[in-house]
Design a protein around this motif. Structure first.
Motif, PDB file in Angstrom:
ATOM      1  N   ILE A 164       9.010  -8.666  10.337  1.00  0.00           N
ATOM      2  CA  ILE A 164       9.280  -8.089  11.431  1.00  0.00           C
ATOM      3  C   ILE A 164       8.176  -7.344  12.009  1.00  0.00           C
ATOM      4  N   ARG A 165       8.184  -6.837  13.342  1.00  0.00           N
ATOM      5  CA  ARG A 165       7.229  -5.894  13.656  1.00  0.00           C
ATOM      6  C   ARG A 165       7.774  -4.419  13.942  1.00  0.00           C
ATOM      7  N   GLN A 166       7.431  -3.459  13.416  1.00  0.00           N
ATOM      8  CA  GLN A 166       7.910  -2.224  13.711  1.00  0.00           C
ATOM      9  C   GLN A 166       7.438  -1.435  14.999  1.00  0.00           C
ATOM     10  N   ARG A 167       8.038  -0.476  15.553  1.00  0.00           N
ATOM     11  CA  ARG A 167       7.712   0.076  16.990  1.00  0.00           C
ATOM     12  C   ARG A 167       6.265   0.596  16.830  1.00  0.00           C
ATOM     13  N   ALA A 168       5.517   0.956  15.992  1.00  0.00           N
ATOM     14  CA  ALA A 168       4.235   1.362  16.138  1.00  0.00           C
ATOM     15  C   ALA A 168       3.300   0.291  15.748  1.00  0.00           C
ATOM     16  N   GLY A 169       3.665  -1.063  15.844  1.00  0.00           N
ATOM     17  CA  GLY A 169       2.873  -2.249  15.648  1.00  0.00           C
ATOM     18  C   GLY A 169       2.883  -2.538  14.003  1.00  0.00           C
ATOM     19  N   LYS A 170       3.122  -1.997  13.213  1.00  0.00           N
ATOM     20  CA  LYS A 170       3.121  -2.341  11.853  1.00  0.00           C
ATOM     21  C   LYS A 170       3.970  -3.818  11.590  1.00  0.00           C
ATOM     22  N   THR A 171       3.200  -4.828  10.885  1.00  0.00           N
ATOM     23  CA  THR A 171       4.075  -6.031  10.448  1.00  0.00           C
ATOM     24  C   THR A 171       4.451  -5.643   9.336  1.00  0.00           C
ATOM     25  N   VAL A 172       6.088  -6.195   9.130  1.00  0.00           N
ATOM     26  CA  VAL A 172       6.667  -5.721   7.514  1.00  0.00           C
ATOM     27  C   VAL A 172       7.066  -7.156   6.991  1.00  0.00           C
ATOM     28  N   ILE A 173       6.560  -7.428   5.950  1.00  0.00           N
ATOM     29  CA  ILE A 173       7.169  -8.779   5.357  1.00  0.00           C
ATOM     30  C   ILE A 173       8.095  -8.497   4.103  1.00  0.00           C
ATOM     31  N   ALA A 174       9.219  -8.946   4.016  1.00  0.00           N
ATOM     32  CA  ALA A 174      10.151  -8.683   3.134  1.00  0.00           C
ATOM     33  C   ALA A 174      10.783  -9.813   2.380  1.00  0.00           C
ATOM     34  N   PHE A 175      11.045  -9.466   1.274  1.00  0.00           N
ATOM     35  CA  PHE A 175      11.799 -10.337   0.269  1.00  0.00           C
ATOM     36  C   PHE A 175      12.922  -9.670  -0.395  1.00  0.00           C
ATOM     37  N   ALA A 176      13.861 -10.533  -0.747  1.00  0.00           N
ATOM     38  CA  ALA A 176      15.126  -9.888  -1.513  1.00  0.00           C
ATOM     39  C   ALA A 176      14.906 -10.375  -3.050  1.00  0.00           C
ATOM     40  N   THR A 177      15.858  -9.606  -3.783  1.00  0.00           N
ATOM     41  CA  THR A 177      16.095  -9.958  -5.090  1.00  0.00           C
ATOM     42  C   THR A 177      17.467  -9.398  -5.586  1.00  0.00           C
ATOM     43  N   GLU A 178      18.177 -10.051  -6.234  1.00  0.00           N
ATOM     44  CA  GLU A 178      19.412  -9.550  -6.740  1.00  0.00           C
ATOM     45  C   GLU A 178      19.177  -8.686  -8.079  1.00  0.00           C
ATOM     46  N   ILE A 179      19.412  -7.570  -7.990  1.00  0.00           N
ATOM     47  CA  ILE A 179      19.002  -6.756  -9.281  1.00  0.00           C
ATOM     48  C   ILE A 179      20.135  -5.341  -9.331  1.00  0.00           C
ATOM     49  N   ASP A 180      20.560  -4.768 -10.365  1.00  0.00           N
ATOM     50  CA  ASP A 180      21.358  -3.703 -10.233  1.00  0.00           C
ATOM     51  C   ASP A 180      20.681  -2.621 -11.236  1.00  0.00           C
ATOM     52  N   VAL A 181      20.353  -1.390 -10.362  1.00  0.00           N
ATOM     53  CA  VAL A 181      19.482  -0.680 -11.063  1.00  0.00           C
ATOM     54  C   VAL A 181      20.291   0.751 -10.687  1.00  0.00           C
ATOM     55  N   ASP A 182      20.011   1.911 -11.439  1.00  0.00           N
ATOM     56  CA  ASP A 182      20.789   3.205 -11.234  1.00  0.00           C
ATOM     57  C   ASP A 182      19.886   4.021 -10.010  1.00  0.00           C
ATOM     58  N   ALA A 183      20.350   3.810  -8.946  1.00  0.00           N
ATOM     59  CA  ALA A 183      19.768   4.624  -7.752  1.00  0.00           C
ATOM     60  C   ALA A 183      19.525   6.212  -8.260  1.00  0.00           C
ATOM     61  N   GLY A 184      20.133   6.438  -9.097  1.00  0.00           N
ATOM     62  CA  GLY A 184      19.877   8.282  -9.357  1.00  0.00           C
ATOM     63  C   GLY A 184      18.799   8.394 -10.353  1.00  0.00           C
ATOM     64  N   GLN A 185      18.440   7.216 -10.848  1.00  0.00           N
ATOM     65  CA  GLN A 185      17.257   7.313 -11.954  1.00  0.00           C
ATOM     66  C   GLN A 185      15.798   6.824 -11.443  1.00  0.00           C
ATOM     67  N   ILE A 186      15.815   6.548 -10.051  1.00  0.00           N
ATOM     68  CA  ILE A 186      14.734   6.026  -9.702  1.00  0.00           C
ATOM     69  C   ILE A 186      13.630   6.948  -9.362  1.00  0.00           C
ATOM     70  N   GLU A 187      12.231   6.859 -10.035  1.00  0.00           N
ATOM     71  CA  GLU A 187      11.376   7.764 -10.109  1.00  0.00           C
ATOM     72  C   GLU A 187      10.126   7.203  -9.155  1.00  0.00           C
ATOM     73  N   SER A 188       9.730   7.893  -8.172  1.00  0.00           N
ATOM     74  CA  SER A 188       8.572   7.225  -7.037  1.00  0.00           C
ATOM     75  C   SER A 188       7.512   8.065  -7.477  1.00  0.00           C
ATOM     76  N   ASN A 189       6.232   7.272  -7.001  1.00  0.00           N
ATOM     77  CA  ASN A 189       4.993   7.814  -7.196  1.00  0.00           C
ATOM     78  C   ASN A 189       4.914   9.072  -6.308  1.00  0.00           C
ATOM     79  N   THR A 190       3.902   9.699  -6.009  1.00  0.00           N
ATOM     80  CA  THR A 190       3.593  10.807  -5.151  1.00  0.00           C
ATOM     81  C   THR A 190       2.362  10.549  -4.412  1.00  0.00           C
ATOM     82  N   PHE A 191       2.442  11.614  -3.252  1.00  0.00           N
ATOM     83  CA  PHE A 191       1.392  11.783  -2.460  1.00  0.00           C
ATOM     84  C   PHE A 191       0.832  13.149  -1.910  1.00  0.00           C
TER      85      PHE A 191
END
Length: 156
Positions: A79-106
Motif C-alpha cells: 500500500i502507499r501511505q499518505r506521506a508517500g511511503k510504500t509499505v509491503i506486508a506479510f502475515a503469519t499465524e502466531i500467538d504471543v503475549d502482547a503484554g510481554q513484547i519488548e521493543s527496541n528504542t530510539f
C-alpha cells in the motif's frame, strides 16, 4: 530526486475459536503519547534495495516485538501511505503475549530545542484486536492489509 521510502512489516494473527485477532503496535515517543484512533500499525520498518522485503519484515517484527519469526510468511501486497511511503506486508499465524513484547528504542532531543536527549521505545504497547476494532485503531492506509488477511483466512 529523493528515493522513495519503503517499509516492510508483518501482520500477526491468531484464531481464538472462530474469532480472528490481529496484533497491532502503538508507536512510542512523545508525539504519539495521546494518539489512539488511526495511530496503531503493523510492526514495520524501513529497508533499502540491498535487502528483500521479507527479510526486512522479519527483522523489523523482531526489533519491535522481541519475537523472532521462523515460520512461513503470507504475502499481503503493498500500500502507499499518505506521506508517500510504500509499505509491503506479510502475515503469519502466531500467538504471543502482547503484554510481554519488548521493543527496541530510539533517541531524540526532547523537549524540542532543549539540548536534552531522551530514549523512548519504538513501540510502547501491543494489543490483539478483532478486525472491526483493528480497522478503527490502525493507520487508515493499512486497512487493506486487514481486508486481505481476512480474505486469506476465509479461503483457507
Amino acid at each position: 530526486m529523493a528515493k522513495a521510502v519503503k517499509s516492510a512489516g508483518v501482520l500477526a494473527f491468531r484464531k481464538q475459536g472462530a474469532t480472528l485477532e490481529v496484533l497491532l503496535v502503538h508507536p512510542g515517543g512523545p508525539f504519539w503519547r495521546n494518539k489512539d484512533i488511526g495511530a496503531w500499525s503493523i510492526p514495520k520498518g524501513e529497508f533499502n534495495d540491498t535487502e528483500d522485503a521479507e527479510t526486512a519484515a522479519r527483522r523489523e517484527f523482531c526489533e519491535e516485538t522481541g519475537v523472532a519469526l521462523a515460520g512461513p510468511l503470507i504475502p499481503l501486497g503493498e500500500i502507499r501511505q499518505r506521506a508517500g511511503k510504500t509499505v509491503i506486508a506479510f502475515a503469519t499465524e502466531i500467538d504471543v503475549d502482547a503484554g510481554q513484547i519488548e521493543s527496541n528504542t530510539f533517541e531524540i532531543e526532547w523537549p524540542p530545542r532543549s539540548g536534552r536527549h531522551q530514549t523512548f521505545p519504538e513501540i510502547d504497547r501491543a494489543e490483539w484486536f478483532q478486525p472491526d476494532a483493528a480497522r478503527q485503531k490502525i493507520n487508515a492506509a493499512q486497512v487493506p492489509f486487514l481486508e486481505r488477511l481476512q480474505a486469506f483466512v476465509r479461503e483457507s
